[in-house]
Motif scaffolding. Structure first.
Motif, PDB file in Angstrom:
ATOM      1  N   UNK A  65       0.860  -1.188   0.000  1.00  0.00           N
ATOM      2  CA  UNK A  65       0.000   0.000   0.000  1.00  0.00           C
ATOM      3  C   UNK A  65       0.893   1.233   0.000  1.00  0.00           C
ATOM      4  N   UNK A  66       0.736   2.049  -1.036  1.00  0.00           N
ATOM      5  CA  UNK A  66       1.622   3.199  -1.231  1.00  0.00           C
ATOM      6  C   UNK A  66       0.994   4.479  -0.683  1.00  0.00           C
ATOM      7  N   UNK A  67       1.031   4.602   0.620  1.00  0.00           N
ATOM      8  CA  UNK A  67       0.531   5.805   1.287  1.00  0.00           C
ATOM      9  C   UNK A  67       1.643   6.360   2.170  1.00  0.00           C
ATOM     10  N   UNK A  68       1.952   7.625   1.985  1.00  0.00           N
ATOM     11  CA  UNK A  68       2.968   8.269   2.807  1.00  0.00           C
ATOM     12  C   UNK A  68       2.323   8.863   4.053  1.00  0.00           C
ATOM     13  N   UNK A  69       3.051   8.840   5.150  1.00  0.00           N
ATOM     14  CA  UNK A  69       2.526   9.373   6.399  1.00  0.00           C
ATOM     15  C   UNK A  69       2.115  10.836   6.228  1.00  0.00           C
ATOM     16  N   UNK A  70       0.850  11.132   6.550  1.00  0.00           N
ATOM     17  CA  UNK A  70       0.342  12.492   6.498  1.00  0.00           C
ATOM     18  C   UNK A  70       0.090  13.039   5.107  1.00  0.00           C
ATOM     19  N   UNK A  71       0.302  12.234   4.072  1.00  0.00           N
ATOM     20  CA  UNK A  71       0.119  12.694   2.693  1.00  0.00           C
ATOM     21  C   UNK A  71      -1.306  12.387   2.231  1.00  0.00           C
ATOM     22  N   UNK A 100      -9.652  12.440   8.610  1.00  0.00           N
ATOM     23  CA  UNK A 100      -8.283  12.130   9.049  1.00  0.00           C
ATOM     24  C   UNK A 100      -7.433  13.393   9.179  1.00  0.00           C
ATOM     25  N   UNK A 101      -7.784  14.433   8.414  1.00  0.00           N
ATOM     26  CA  UNK A 101      -7.035  15.694   8.521  1.00  0.00           C
ATOM     27  C   UNK A 101      -7.228  16.325   9.902  1.00  0.00           C
ATOM     28  N   UNK A 102      -8.419  16.154  10.465  1.00  0.00           N
ATOM     29  CA  UNK A 102      -8.746  16.826  11.733  1.00  0.00           C
ATOM     30  C   UNK A 102      -8.735  15.909  12.952  1.00  0.00           C
ATOM     31  N   UNK A 103      -8.666  14.571  12.732  1.00  0.00           N
ATOM     32  CA  UNK A 103      -8.790  13.630  13.857  1.00  0.00           C
ATOM     33  C   UNK A 103      -7.555  12.750  13.985  1.00  0.00           C
ATOM     34  N   UNK A 104      -7.001  12.701  15.183  1.00  0.00           N
ATOM     35  CA  UNK A 104      -5.856  11.839  15.468  1.00  0.00           C
ATOM     36  C   UNK A 104      -6.346  10.520  16.049  1.00  0.00           C
ATOM     37  N   UNK A 105      -5.586   9.425  15.858  1.00  0.00           N
ATOM     38  CA  UNK A 105      -5.963   8.158  16.492  1.00  0.00           C
ATOM     39  C   UNK A 105      -5.839   8.246  17.998  1.00  0.00           C
ATOM     40  N   UNK A 119      -4.544   1.084   5.033  1.00  0.00           N
ATOM     41  CA  UNK A 119      -4.417   2.415   4.439  1.00  0.00           C
ATOM     42  C   UNK A 119      -4.400   3.482   5.537  1.00  0.00           C
ATOM     43  N   UNK A 120      -5.288   3.366   6.502  1.00  0.00           N
ATOM     44  CA  UNK A 120      -5.336   4.325   7.599  1.00  0.00           C
ATOM     45  C   UNK A 120      -4.073   4.290   8.449  1.00  0.00           C
ATOM     46  N   UNK A 121      -3.575   3.092   8.705  1.00  0.00           N
ATOM     47  CA  UNK A 121      -2.352   2.965   9.494  1.00  0.00           C
ATOM     48  C   UNK A 121      -1.173   3.623   8.780  1.00  0.00           C
ATOM     49  N   UNK A 122      -1.097   3.430   7.470  1.00  0.00           N
ATOM     50  CA  UNK A 122      -0.018   4.045   6.697  1.00  0.00           C
ATOM     51  C   UNK A 122      -0.096   5.573   6.775  1.00  0.00           C
ATOM     52  N   UNK A 123      -1.321   6.117   6.649  1.00  0.00           N
ATOM     53  CA  UNK A 123      -1.471   7.566   6.689  1.00  0.00           C
ATOM     54  C   UNK A 123      -1.071   8.129   8.054  1.00  0.00           C
ATOM     55  N   UNK A 124      -1.477   7.441   9.107  1.00  0.00           N
ATOM     56  CA  UNK A 124      -1.170   7.913  10.460  1.00  0.00           C
ATOM     57  C   UNK A 124       0.257   7.570  10.890  1.00  0.00           C
ATOM     58  N   UNK A 125       0.923   6.722  10.110  1.00  0.00           N
ATOM     59  CA  UNK A 125       2.276   6.320  10.484  1.00  0.00           C
ATOM     60  C   UNK A 125       2.329   5.359  11.639  1.00  0.00           C
TER      61      UNK A 125
END
Length: 307
Positions: free
Chosen positions: A225-231, A256-261, A300-306
């Motif tokens: 899954x090609x998702x960069x953290x925060x991208x 996801x822009x406004x909510x942290x895990x 995908x969500x994990x990748x975005x959140x790092x």
């Protein structure tokens, strides 16, 4: 032929397909059914509903989404195995690598990611929920899956190589002039008996782990899954690749822009969106299986959140 097989097996950068094929020819020529059948299954793969050698069992980590009520989700939690009997536990933990050698080597290469996901089906989730609630659990279980690393596939390749090399070396030691002896009409029955004994000594057999639990989805999801953290753009692109509608993508992007895990999983907004997407998967409005759907969304969500 024996020396050629040894040379090929001694190079661990060489695919196992070639020495296995040569061994198959050798087994056919001498009429050894046990060796021929074993090599054929290593090349083509094993029946997923049949027995499989012990060395093809992989170590996995089981995860699931645990739902305490309609609004409270705990995503990507380790499955609480203590709630289940031994038969269920073994069925979850014993991941059978039954593919042919080429497919195993492809996964072991890591070209498509270093993690593999095996999702189970909704019927399996329902069975786990019933069993867990019998033992006092107050939650429902969904999106059950096991995760393993490609190193497990690398280990299988190494074990097959080692066993075949041990066998061929023993045959060479016992019959240093085997090809000449075969041409001189030395008893094939004697040679085959010896080879079968050697196979037993080094535990080359198709007997092993049988089918424990067959319920569920047999698909494997490679986590490339090609998702960069925060991208946010790569995040949206990955969801689009998995057939998520533009409307749903825009909705989760704003979340996801406004909510942290949280410390225990994703936030309420993300979990609510995931619940909606899983419902869409069930009713067919999102054209993807529910077991695969949950696995993709979580990764995908994990990748975005790092995470």
């Amino acid at each position: 032929m024996i020396k050629d097989i040894i040379e090929l097996l001694s190079n661990d950068e060489q695919s196992l397909s070639t020495p296995l094929l040569k061994t198959k020819v050798f087994a056919k020529r001498i009429g050894n059914a046990s060796l021929y059948n074993w090599v054929t299954q290593e090349l083509n793969g094993y029946d997923p509903h049949g027995q499989i050698p012990i060395y093809r069992l992989a170590k996995v980590n089981p995860y699931a989404v645990l739902t305490a009520n309609d609004y409270s989700y705990q995503a990507d939690q380790p499955l609480p195995l203590s709630l289940f009997n031994d038969e269920i536990i073994q069925g979850i933990l014993k991941f059978k690598i039954d593919s042919g050698i080429k497919a195993i080597e492809e996964i072991a290469s890591g070209k498509n990611g270093n993690t593999i996901i095996k999702p189970f089906g909704a019927d399996f989730d329902a069975m786990l929920t019933r069993e867990a609630q019998k033992n006092g659990a107050k939650f429902q279980i969904s999106n059950t899956r096991v995760m393993l690393t490609t190193s497990e596939f690398t280990n299988v390749v190494g074990k097959i190589r080692s066993k075949l090399l041990d066998l061929i070396l023993e045959v060479e030691a016992e019959y240093p002039n085997l090809e000449k002896e075969l041409n001189d009409n030395v008893s094939k029955e004697e040679i085959n008996k010896s080879i079968t004994n050697i196979m037993a000594q080094i535990n080359i057999t198709t007997n092993g782990q049988g089918n424990v639990i067959t319920a569920g989805n047999n698909n494997i999801v490679k986590t490339n899954i090609n998702v960069l953290k925060g991208d946010i753009e790569s995040f949206k692109d990955e969801l689009k690749k998995n057939n998520v509608s533009l409307e749903d993508i825009d909705e989760i992007a704003s979340i996801v822009i406004s909510e942290e895990p949280t410390a225990t999983g994703f936030g309420l907004g993300v979990n609510g969106w995931m619940s909606k997407m899983l419902t869409k998967s069930i009713d067919g409005s999102w054209e993807i299986g529910i077991a695969t759907a949950g696995g993709i969304l979580v990764e995908v969500l994990k990748k975005f959140y790092g995470l």
